[in-house]
Design a protein around this motif. Structure first.
Motif, PDB file in Angstrom:
ATOM      1  N   LYS A   1       0.871  -1.174   0.000  1.00  0.00           N
ATOM      2  CA  LYS A   1       0.000   0.000   0.000  1.00  0.00           C
ATOM      3  C   LYS A   1       0.902   1.215   0.000  1.00  0.00           C
ATOM      4  O   LYS A   1       1.742   1.378   0.886  1.00  0.00           O
ATOM      5  CB  LYS A   1      -0.911  -0.018   1.207  1.00  0.00           C
TER       6      LYS A   1
ATOM      7  N   ASN B   1       0.781   5.174   0.071  1.00  0.00           N
ATOM      8  CA  ASN B   1      -0.183   6.208   0.432  1.00  0.00           C
ATOM      9  C   ASN B   1      -1.556   5.564   0.487  1.00  0.00           C
ATOM     10  O   ASN B   1      -1.782   4.691   1.276  1.00  0.00           O
ATOM     11  CB  ASN B   1      -0.124   7.395  -0.517  1.00  0.00           C
ATOM     12  N   SER B   2      -2.479   5.939  -0.357  1.00  0.00           N
ATOM     13  CA  SER B   2      -3.806   5.320  -0.327  1.00  0.00           C
ATOM     14  C   SER B   2      -4.010   4.363  -1.504  1.00  0.00           C
ATOM     15  O   SER B   2      -5.117   3.908  -1.745  1.00  0.00           O
ATOM     16  CB  SER B   2      -4.883   6.404  -0.348  1.00  0.00           C
ATOM     17  N   TYR B   3      -2.937   4.042  -2.211  1.00  0.00           N
ATOM     18  CA  TYR B   3      -3.036   3.182  -3.390  1.00  0.00           C
ATOM     19  C   TYR B   3      -2.574   1.762  -3.081  1.00  0.00           C
ATOM     20  O   TYR B   3      -1.569   1.561  -2.408  1.00  0.00           O
ATOM     21  CB  TYR B   3      -2.179   3.737  -4.537  1.00  0.00           C
ATOM     22  N   ASP B   4      -3.314   0.790  -3.606  1.00  0.00           N
ATOM     23  CA  ASP B   4      -2.886  -0.602  -3.536  1.00  0.00           C
ATOM     24  C   ASP B   4      -2.074  -0.890  -4.786  1.00  0.00           C
ATOM     25  O   ASP B   4      -2.533  -0.669  -5.904  1.00  0.00           O
ATOM     26  CB  ASP B   4      -4.094  -1.542  -3.479  1.00  0.00           C
TER      27      ASP B   4
END
Length: 131
Positions: A69, A71-74
């Motif tokens: 992960k 930041n807020s990205y997978d």
């Protein structure tokens, strides 16, 4: 060189240090053994590499971990990731006055610009660090 020319204060300090080390002892010839005494010039080089990395985008890497992960990205497995070293070196979360050429920021600093501190990556880091 251009950063030193733009900031006469830095140029004057570097010039004074070189003169003190090489001419101050009465011998005006170049002696490689004295290079380690040029502390301010070393800080100027580190700051130059921070602001102007030799390669602004590092070589693409492939994510081999299943769960990442960022930041807020997978980030899915086998995704190619390109690291923007130019932006890391100018990130205000890590650098005070990040856009300013200020060699003194490396005075009494434990930051290693040879690849072990990940907020300063001029030549890459980790196992495949640039020799």
């Amino acid at each position: 060189m251009s950063e030193m020319i733009r900031d006469s204060r830095v140029l004057q300090k570097a010039r004074q240090e070189v003169r003190q080390v090489y001419i101050g002892d009465g011998q005006s010839h170049f002696d490689e053994a004295k290079l380690d005494r040029l502390k301010y010039l070393d800080m100027v080089i580190a700051e130059s590499l921070r602001l102007h990395p030799p390669v602004p985008l590092l070589a693409p890497r492939e994510n081999r971990d299943k769960k990442v992960k960022l930041n807020s990205y997978d980030v899915p497995v086998n995704t190619k990731v390109i690291v923007n070293a130019w932006m890391i070196n100018r990130d205000p979360r890590y650098w005070t006055e990040a856009e300013r050429f200020f060699p003194e920021r490396f005075m009494d600093c434990s930051t290693d610009y040879k690849g072990t501190d990940f907020h300063f990556i001029p030549f890459g880091a980790g196992r495949r660090i640039c020799p």
